[in-house]
Enzyme design. Structure first.
Site, mmCIF file in Angstrom:
data_model
loop_
_atom_site.group_PDB
_atom_site.id
_atom_site.type_symbol
_atom_site.label_atom_id
_atom_site.label_comp_id
_atom_site.label_asym_id
_atom_site.label_seq_id
_atom_site.Cartn_x
_atom_site.Cartn_y
_atom_site.Cartn_z
ATOM 1 N N PRO A 2 -18.012 53.327 -5.768
ATOM 2 C CG PRO A 2 -19.695 53.615 -7.335
ATOM 3 C CD PRO A 2 -19.299 52.758 -6.180
ATOM 4 C CD GLU A 3 -12.728 56.008 -3.446
ATOM 5 O OE1 GLU A 3 -12.031 57.048 -3.349
ATOM 6 O OE2 GLU A 3 -12.232 54.863 -3.359
#
Length: 290
Positions: A2-3
């Site tokens: 996840p960014e």
């Protein structure tokens, strides 16, 4: 992994779900998730009786702010938080359970088992690992074009690896670096030093626009990402370039290419993102020969 947009979406969802809830006790089923303190029972004992005040984000990290403690959590590759009734069956990959006094449970699941949790006194978390060396927040008001130039301008480093370095700018992972560079018309192998002020301004705008649009769409669900309510993001439907190898560029129709830059899979449109450093070097070489 996840960014920033995905972690920000999780943060917002968790704030809706768990703010104000009091922890009755904590169950740790996989000790290595707990990085600080190194005693998992001490971790559980310290949290018991505390309430969730808010959930914040620093880069790709979540900061669970409690009344007297801060828990820093990194989801790594496939970590997830979800709120459940205490009567619901446990997933076999559930590793940490925060049991609330109202009969609900915040469960952390992680198929890859790479996630981490650190517990700190308030304010201490920003001075120690893993948060103490993080760089500029790209969606903060302080991230101006001038500030961006201060961070990256003049560095003799390829622009993509530089943008991925969390000590300079936080949260822009592989997906959004590719998307922002494409929006700005910049090849990922250009050095930051070679970029003009106009290119840096375009790239700054592209970073902010890309991340803002992605947050508004709930992030990108390209693998297993879901928010705290089990919902997928939709920004992958808007990707201009990432994950679109051999598909036509949405701008010019040229087929998108994929290569490796700085050890990361990288998508470019060879027409929209020419490598001008190479072109310039070739022209200089021709000029010298003549």
């Amino acid at each position: 992994m996840p960014e920033l947009p995905e972690v920000e979406t999780v943060r917002r969802t968790l704030n809706e779900l768990i703010t104000g809830k009091q922890i009755e006790h904590v169950t740790v089923r996989l000790p290595r998730i707990i990085q600080r303190p190194d005693d998992t029972q001490a971790f559980a004992n310290m949290l018991a009786g505390h309430s969730i005040v808010t959930v914040e984000r620093r880069g790709k990290f979540l900061r669970f702010v409690l009344d007297g403690l801060v828990m820093v959590s990194h989801l790594r590759m496939e970590g997830r938080y979800g709120l459940y009734s205490q009567d619901e069956l446990l997933d076999k990959h559930t590793h940490v359970i925060f049991h609330f006094t109202d009969g609900t449970e915040l469960r952390y699941t992680d198929v890859r088992q790479f996630g981490t949790m650190h517990l700190f006194d308030p304010g201490e978390d920003l001075l120690l690992k893993p948060l103490n060396k993080l760089g500029q927040e790209p969606l903060d008001a302080s991230f101006t074009p001038g500030r961006f130039k201060e961070i990256v301008g003049g560095r003799n480093t390829k622009i993509k690896p530089l943008l991925l370095n969390q000590e300079y700018i936080v949260g822009i992972g592989n997906i959004y670096v590719d998307e922002a560079l494409h929006r700005a018309g910049i090849h990922p192998e250009e050095t930051a030093k070679s970029l003009s002020d106009g290119q840096l301004n375009r790239l700054h705008s592209a970073i902010v626009t890309t991340l803002t649009d992605a947050v508004n769409a709930g992030g990108s669900s390209v693998k297993s990402y879901v928010n705290g309510q089990g919902e997928c993001g939709s920004y992958q439907q808007q990707h201009l370039i990432y994950g679109r190898k051999d598909q036509p560029c949405r701008t010019c129709g040229t087929l998108i290419e994929k290569s490796v830059v700085g050890g990361r899979g990288t998508h470019i449109c060879p027409n929209c993102q020419p490598l001008t450093v190479v072109i310039s070097n070739r022209l200089n070489s021709v000029s010298s020969d003549s």
